[in-house]
Scaffold this motif. Structure first.
Motif, PDB file in Angstrom:
ATOM      1  N   TRP A   1      12.755  -9.080 -76.206  1.00 52.73           N
ATOM      2  CA  TRP A   1      12.830 -10.261 -75.360  1.00 52.73           C
ATOM      3  C   TRP A   1      14.168 -10.964 -75.422  1.00 52.73           C
ATOM      4  O   TRP A   1      14.856 -10.975 -76.428  1.00 52.73           O
ATOM      5  CB  TRP A   1      11.692 -11.234 -75.618  1.00 52.73           C
ATOM      6  N   ALA A   2      14.529 -11.554 -74.283  1.00 53.36           N
ATOM      7  CA  ALA A   2      15.754 -12.345 -74.164  1.00 53.36           C
ATOM      8  C   ALA A   2      15.459 -13.826 -74.366  1.00 53.36           C
ATOM      9  O   ALA A   2      16.331 -14.589 -74.781  1.00 53.36           O
ATOM     10  CB  ALA A   2      16.376 -12.127 -72.786  1.00 53.36           C
ATOM     11  N   LYS A   3      14.207 -14.227 -74.071  1.00 50.43           N
ATOM     12  CA  LYS A   3      13.846 -15.636 -74.118  1.00 50.43           C
ATOM     13  C   LYS A   3      12.350 -15.754 -74.371  1.00 50.43           C
ATOM     14  O   LYS A   3      11.563 -14.947 -73.882  1.00 50.43           O
ATOM     15  CB  LYS A   3      14.201 -16.278 -72.770  1.00 50.43           C
ATOM     16  N   VAL A   4      11.993 -16.789 -75.129  1.00 48.90           N
ATOM     17  CA  VAL A   4      10.588 -17.107 -75.392  1.00 48.90           C
ATOM     18  C   VAL A   4      10.434 -18.618 -75.293  1.00 48.90           C
ATOM     19  O   VAL A   4      11.274 -19.358 -75.806  1.00 48.90           O
ATOM     20  CB  VAL A   4      10.148 -16.648 -76.801  1.00 48.90           C
ATOM     21  N   ILE A   5       9.395 -19.062 -74.621  1.00 51.83           N
ATOM     22  CA  ILE A   5       9.048 -20.482 -74.578  1.00 51.83           C
ATOM     23  C   ILE A   5       7.594 -20.621 -75.004  1.00 51.83           C
ATOM     24  O   ILE A   5       6.733 -19.863 -74.565  1.00 51.83           O
ATOM     25  CB  ILE A   5       9.253 -21.092 -73.169  1.00 51.83           C
TER      26      ILE A   5
ATOM     27  N   GLN B   1       5.158  -1.966 -74.658  1.00 54.90           N
ATOM     28  CA  GLN B   1       5.279  -2.203 -76.092  1.00 54.90           C
ATOM     29  C   GLN B   1       5.007  -3.670 -76.420  1.00 54.90           C
ATOM     30  O   GLN B   1       4.301  -3.983 -77.383  1.00 54.90           O
ATOM     31  CB  GLN B   1       6.667  -1.807 -76.594  1.00 54.90           C
ATOM     32  N   LEU B   2       5.550  -4.577 -75.617  1.00 56.19           N
ATOM     33  CA  LEU B   2       5.325  -6.001 -75.840  1.00 56.19           C
ATOM     34  C   LEU B   2       3.846  -6.349 -75.688  1.00 56.19           C
ATOM     35  O   LEU B   2       3.265  -7.038 -76.536  1.00 56.19           O
ATOM     36  CB  LEU B   2       6.164  -6.833 -74.869  1.00 56.19           C
ATOM     37  N   LEU B   3       3.211  -5.868 -74.630  1.00 62.65           N
ATOM     38  CA  LEU B   3       1.796  -6.169 -74.397  1.00 62.65           C
ATOM     39  C   LEU B   3       0.920  -5.614 -75.524  1.00 62.65           C
ATOM     40  O   LEU B   3      -0.024  -6.276 -75.960  1.00 62.65           O
ATOM     41  CB  LEU B   3       1.347  -5.627 -73.042  1.00 62.65           C
TER      42      LEU B   3
ATOM     43  N   VAL C   1       6.388 -25.317 -57.464  1.00 67.89           N
ATOM     44  CA  VAL C   1       5.936 -25.604 -58.825  1.00 67.89           C
ATOM     45  C   VAL C   1       5.541 -24.357 -59.613  1.00 67.89           C
ATOM     46  O   VAL C   1       5.209 -24.449 -60.796  1.00 67.89           O
ATOM     47  CB  VAL C   1       4.749 -26.596 -58.819  1.00 67.89           C
ATOM     48  N   VAL C   2       5.568 -23.181 -59.000  1.00 69.16           N
ATOM     49  CA  VAL C   2       5.158 -21.948 -59.666  1.00 69.16           C
ATOM     50  C   VAL C   2       6.390 -21.213 -60.195  1.00 69.16           C
ATOM     51  O   VAL C   2       7.319 -20.908 -59.457  1.00 69.16           O
ATOM     52  CB  VAL C   2       4.373 -21.027 -58.697  1.00 69.16           C
ATOM     53  N   ASP C   3       6.371 -20.944 -61.496  1.00 68.49           N
ATOM     54  CA  ASP C   3       7.433 -20.153 -62.122  1.00 68.49           C
ATOM     55  C   ASP C   3       6.836 -18.819 -62.529  1.00 68.49           C
ATOM     56  O   ASP C   3       6.038 -18.735 -63.454  1.00 68.49           O
ATOM     57  CB  ASP C   3       7.987 -20.885 -63.346  1.00 68.49           C
ATOM     58  N   ASN C   4       7.197 -17.778 -61.833  1.00 65.57           N
ATOM     59  CA  ASN C   4       6.707 -16.438 -62.186  1.00 65.57           C
ATOM     60  C   ASN C   4       7.859 -15.549 -62.636  1.00 65.57           C
ATOM     61  O   ASN C   4       7.823 -14.344 -62.475  1.00 65.57           O
ATOM     62  CB  ASN C   4       5.920 -15.807 -61.030  1.00 65.57           C
ATOM     63  N   SER C   5       8.875 -16.173 -63.229  1.00 67.36           N
ATOM     64  CA  SER C   5      10.053 -15.426 -63.663  1.00 67.36           C
ATOM     65  C   SER C   5       9.854 -14.731 -65.010  1.00 67.36           C
ATOM     66  O   SER C   5      10.675 -13.899 -65.399  1.00 67.36           O
ATOM     67  CB  SER C   5      11.261 -16.364 -63.763  1.00 67.36           C
ATOM     68  N   PHE C   6       8.776 -15.037 -65.727  1.00 63.31           N
ATOM     69  CA  PHE C   6       8.535 -14.444 -67.038  1.00 63.31           C
ATOM     70  C   PHE C   6       8.023 -13.013 -66.896  1.00 63.31           C
ATOM     71  O   PHE C   6       7.567 -12.596 -65.838  1.00 63.31           O
ATOM     72  CB  PHE C   6       7.548 -15.308 -67.840  1.00 63.31           C
ATOM     73  N   SER C   7       8.092 -12.271 -68.000  1.00 65.31           N
ATOM     74  CA  SER C   7       7.625 -10.880 -68.013  1.00 65.31           C
ATOM     75  C   SER C   7       6.184 -10.751 -68.488  1.00 65.31           C
ATOM     76  O   SER C   7       5.442  -9.898 -68.001  1.00 65.31           O
ATOM     77  CB  SER C   7       8.516 -10.033 -68.925  1.00 65.31           C
ATOM     78  N   ALA C   8       5.800 -11.569 -69.458  1.00 65.12           N
ATOM     79  CA  ALA C   8       4.455 -11.517 -70.034  1.00 65.12           C
ATOM     80  C   ALA C   8       4.142 -12.864 -70.669  1.00 65.12           C
ATOM     81  O   ALA C   8       5.052 -13.635 -70.976  1.00 65.12           O
ATOM     82  CB  ALA C   8       4.355 -10.414 -71.086  1.00 65.12           C
ATOM     83  N   SER C   9       2.841 -13.110 -70.849  1.00 62.82           N
ATOM     84  CA  SER C   9       2.442 -14.326 -71.551  1.00 62.82           C
ATOM     85  C   SER C   9       1.209 -14.048 -72.384  1.00 62.82           C
ATOM     86  O   SER C   9       0.479 -13.083 -72.149  1.00 62.82           O
ATOM     87  CB  SER C   9       2.170 -15.473 -70.581  1.00 62.82           C
TER      88      SER C   9
ATOM     89  N   LEU D   1      -6.969 -26.127 -80.104  1.00 62.24           N
ATOM     90  CA  LEU D   1      -5.546 -25.917 -79.881  1.00 62.24           C
ATOM     91  C   LEU D   1      -5.309 -24.656 -79.057  1.00 62.24           C
ATOM     92  O   LEU D   1      -5.895 -23.607 -79.344  1.00 62.24           O
ATOM     93  CB  LEU D   1      -4.816 -25.793 -81.221  1.00 62.24           C
ATOM     94  N   VAL D   2      -4.481 -24.785 -78.048  1.00 59.78           N
ATOM     95  CA  VAL D   2      -4.084 -23.655 -77.211  1.00 59.78           C
ATOM     96  C   VAL D   2      -2.595 -23.406 -77.451  1.00 59.78           C
ATOM     97  O   VAL D   2      -1.780 -24.328 -77.387  1.00 59.78           O
ATOM     98  CB  VAL D   2      -4.342 -23.952 -75.715  1.00 59.78           C
ATOM     99  N   HIS D   3      -2.265 -22.164 -77.753  1.00 58.28           N
ATOM    100  CA  HIS D   3      -0.894 -21.729 -78.027  1.00 58.28           C
ATOM    101  C   HIS D   3      -0.504 -20.790 -76.885  1.00 58.28           C
ATOM    102  O   HIS D   3      -1.022 -19.679 -76.801  1.00 58.28           O
ATOM    103  CB  HIS D   3      -0.883 -21.013 -79.383  1.00 58.28           C
ATOM    104  N   HIS D   4       0.350 -21.270 -75.968  1.00 58.02           N
ATOM    105  CA  HIS D   4       0.718 -20.484 -74.786  1.00 58.02           C
ATOM    106  C   HIS D   4       2.180 -20.091 -74.910  1.00 58.02           C
ATOM    107  O   HIS D   4       3.046 -20.954 -75.036  1.00 58.02           O
ATOM    108  CB  HIS D   4       0.487 -21.305 -73.516  1.00 58.02           C
ATOM    109  N   VAL D   5       2.433 -18.791 -74.883  1.00 57.81           N
ATOM    110  CA  VAL D   5       3.779 -18.257 -75.090  1.00 57.81           C
ATOM    111  C   VAL D   5       4.185 -17.437 -73.877  1.00 57.81           C
ATOM    112  O   VAL D   5       3.426 -16.598 -73.410  1.00 57.81           O
ATOM    113  CB  VAL D   5       3.839 -17.377 -76.358  1.00 57.81           C
ATOM    114  N   PHE D   6       5.390 -17.697 -73.387  1.00 62.41           N
ATOM    115  CA  PHE D   6       5.967 -16.939 -72.275  1.00 62.41           C
ATOM    116  C   PHE D   6       7.138 -16.135 -72.794  1.00 62.41           C
ATOM    117  O   PHE D   6       7.970 -16.645 -73.551  1.00 62.41           O
ATOM    118  CB  PHE D   6       6.445 -17.880 -71.164  1.00 62.41           C
ATOM    119  N   PHE D   7       7.205 -14.849 -72.384  1.00 61.33           N
ATOM    120  CA  PHE D   7       8.264 -13.937 -72.804  1.00 61.33           C
ATOM    121  C   PHE D   7       9.050 -13.455 -71.590  1.00 61.33           C
ATOM    122  O   PHE D   7       8.463 -13.100 -70.570  1.00 61.33           O
ATOM    123  CB  PHE D   7       7.660 -12.694 -73.478  1.00 61.33           C
ATOM    124  N   TRP D   8      10.367 -13.410 -71.719  1.00 60.75           N
ATOM    125  CA  TRP D   8      11.245 -12.807 -70.723  1.00 60.75           C
ATOM    126  C   TRP D   8      11.901 -11.612 -71.395  1.00 60.75           C
ATOM    127  O   TRP D   8      12.588 -11.754 -72.415  1.00 60.75           O
ATOM    128  CB  TRP D   8      12.321 -13.796 -70.279  1.00 60.75           C
ATOM    129  N   LEU D   9      11.663 -10.425 -70.859  1.00 63.72           N
ATOM    130  CA  LEU D   9      12.227  -9.204 -71.424  1.00 63.72           C
ATOM    131  C   LEU D   9      13.732  -9.119 -71.170  1.00 63.72           C
ATOM    132  O   LEU D   9      14.224  -9.556 -70.128  1.00 63.72           O
ATOM    133  CB  LEU D   9      11.553  -7.971 -70.829  1.00 63.72           C
TER     134      LEU D   9
END
Length: 135
Positions: A124-128, A55-57, A85-93, A36-44
């Motif tokens: 964070w403002a958003k997490v996916i 701090q997030l990292l 197709v590339v979304d680089n709008s996130f802050s960290a993953s 299982l791979v758990h991939h999380v994207f964070f937007w600060l």
């Protein structure tokens, strides 16, 4: 001395060391790779804040201590080619590797994960989240 033999030996050694470094940074997959791979994207909330990102990292890296986590990759958007197709709008993953769904479920309720959420969720403002099971 710049003989071709010396240069070749240097390049061979450098390539070997580079490959070893890459392998040591990868998750310890062993004979049976995690299922299982758990991939999380964070937007600060404050994407320009270097302090918030640090701090997030740091919080994400602390999740590696959870027993059921088999490997971790912590990252920020790469400066790769801009394509539709590339979304680089996130802050960290983060990518976390687990043996199974039970291991990921244990991670979710683990005190270190709960502490991470309590200490960093204000950043964070958003997490996916994308969870993928090997087939």
């Amino acid at each position: 001395m710049n003989s071709p033999t010396t240069r070749r030996a240097f390049l061979a050694t450098a390539a070997t060391l580079g490959a070893a470094a890459a392998v040591s940074a990868a998750p310890a997959l062993g004979a049976t790779p995690p299922k299982l791979v758990h991939h999380v994207f964070f937007w600060l909330k404050n994407p320009d804040s270097k302090e918030d990102l640090a701090q997030l990292l740091a919080g994400i890296r602390g999740l590696a201590a959870i027993e059921t986590v088999r490997g971790i990759h912590v990252g920020v958007p790469a400066s790769t080619e801009k394509r539709e197709v590339v979304d680089n709008s996130f802050s960290a993953s983060e990518i976390l590797y687990f043996d199974d769904v039970a291991g990921q479920n244990a991670y979710q309720v683990h005190p270190l994960h709960q502490k991470f959420v309590a200490e960093c969720s204000h950043l964070w403002a958003k997490v996916i989240v994308y969870d993928a099971l090997a087939v």
